[in-house]
Design a protein around this motif. Structure first.
Motif, PDB file in Angstrom:
ATOM      1  N   VAL A   4       0.833  -1.212   0.000  1.00 32.53           N
ATOM      2  CA  VAL A   4       0.000   0.000   0.000  1.00 32.53           C
ATOM      3  C   VAL A   4       0.864   1.256   0.000  1.00 32.53           C
ATOM      4  O   VAL A   4       0.578   2.221  -0.707  1.00 32.53           O
ATOM      5  N   PHE A   5       1.933   1.240   0.770  1.00 33.17           N
ATOM      6  CA  PHE A   5       2.768   2.426   0.925  1.00 33.17           C
ATOM      7  C   PHE A   5       4.053   2.361   0.105  1.00 33.17           C
ATOM      8  O   PHE A   5       5.081   2.878   0.521  1.00 33.17           O
ATOM      9  N   GLN A   6       3.986   1.752  -1.066  1.00 33.22           N
ATOM     10  CA  GLN A   6       5.200   1.687  -1.866  1.00 33.22           C
ATOM     11  C   GLN A   6       5.494   3.050  -2.496  1.00 33.22           C
ATOM     12  O   GLN A   6       4.585   3.816  -2.793  1.00 33.22           O
ATOM     13  N   PRO A   7       6.756   3.349  -2.668  1.00 31.09           N
ATOM     14  CA  PRO A   7       7.121   4.653  -3.223  1.00 31.09           C
ATOM     15  C   PRO A   7       6.728   4.763  -4.697  1.00 31.09           C
ATOM     16  O   PRO A   7       6.750   3.773  -5.422  1.00 31.09           O
TER      17      PRO A   7
ATOM     18  N   MET B 108      11.770   8.772  -5.219  1.00 36.96           N
ATOM     19  CA  MET B 108      13.020   8.032  -5.162  1.00 36.96           C
ATOM     20  C   MET B 108      14.015   8.758  -4.254  1.00 36.96           C
ATOM     21  O   MET B 108      14.821   9.563  -4.695  1.00 36.96           O
ATOM     22  N   ASP B 109      13.913   8.495  -2.985  1.00 33.35           N
ATOM     23  CA  ASP B 109      14.759   9.139  -1.988  1.00 33.35           C
ATOM     24  C   ASP B 109      15.075   8.125  -0.891  1.00 33.35           C
ATOM     25  O   ASP B 109      15.038   6.923  -1.116  1.00 33.35           O
ATOM     26  N   TYR B 110      15.344   8.606   0.295  1.00 35.82           N
ATOM     27  CA  TYR B 110      15.674   7.705   1.400  1.00 35.82           C
ATOM     28  C   TYR B 110      14.503   6.796   1.767  1.00 35.82           C
ATOM     29  O   TYR B 110      14.702   5.671   2.197  1.00 35.82           O
ATOM     30  N   PHE B 111      13.286   7.283   1.591  1.00 35.11           N
ATOM     31  CA  PHE B 111      12.112   6.452   1.852  1.00 35.11           C
ATOM     32  C   PHE B 111      12.122   5.222   0.946  1.00 35.11           C
ATOM     33  O   PHE B 111      11.847   4.112   1.380  1.00 35.11           O
ATOM     34  N   ALA B 112      12.467   5.424  -0.313  1.00 35.01           N
ATOM     35  CA  ALA B 112      12.502   4.302  -1.263  1.00 35.01           C
ATOM     36  C   ALA B 112      13.578   3.287  -0.888  1.00 35.01           C
ATOM     37  O   ALA B 112      13.354   2.078  -0.960  1.00 35.01           O
TER      38      ALA B 112
END
Length: 134
Positions: A30-33, A38-42
């Motif tokens: 559900v919470f895919q980047p 495309m940053d640290y979250f990814a």
């Protein structure tokens, strides 16, 4: 804590492991980047998803041995088939091949495509002689 999880009875343990692993997989889906994130979250997402997929493969492996749900062979098969979609491995083919691997593991007279590479001393010497001729 880990001690509480490890001390659960087998019925509670497999339910907990399945819920934790598959639940986290669904949350991560559900919470895919997006392509704009495309940053640290990814990077964090990829790391967590990789670890979780490995955990799902471990459950898939145990289902193939019929040991994930000790009380039910049917549940082992159903859970294994469900997870085979996620780990991109055919459940039937994997169970057949993996059980064959276990039946001949360590027997140098039979070829095991899934085994650690084992050679006898004479085989190593024959390899050495072939390489020295080159």
């Amino acid at each position: 804590p880990l001690v509480a999880v490890m001390s659960m009875n087998s019925t509670m343990r497999w339910k907990y492991e399945l819920f934790r692993t598959f639940g986290l997989f669904l949350v991560l889906c559900v919470f895919q980047p997006t392509k704009w994130q495309m940053d640290y979250f990814a990077i964090l997402w990829i790391a967590i998803m990789s670890i979780n997929t490995t955990s799902m493969f471990m459950i898939f492996h145990d289902c193939g041995h019929g040991s994930f749900v000790p009380e039910s062979e049917v549940l082992n098969e159903r859970i294994g088939r469900l997870l085979s979609i996620v780990v991109l491995t055919s459940f039937d083919l994997w169970v057949k091949g993996h059980n064959k691997h276990h039946s001949i593991q360590g027997n140098l007279n039979k070829f095991d495509a899934g085994a650690t590479i084992n050679f006898t001393v004479s085989q190593i010497k024959s390899f050495e002689s072939r390489w020295l001729k080159l």
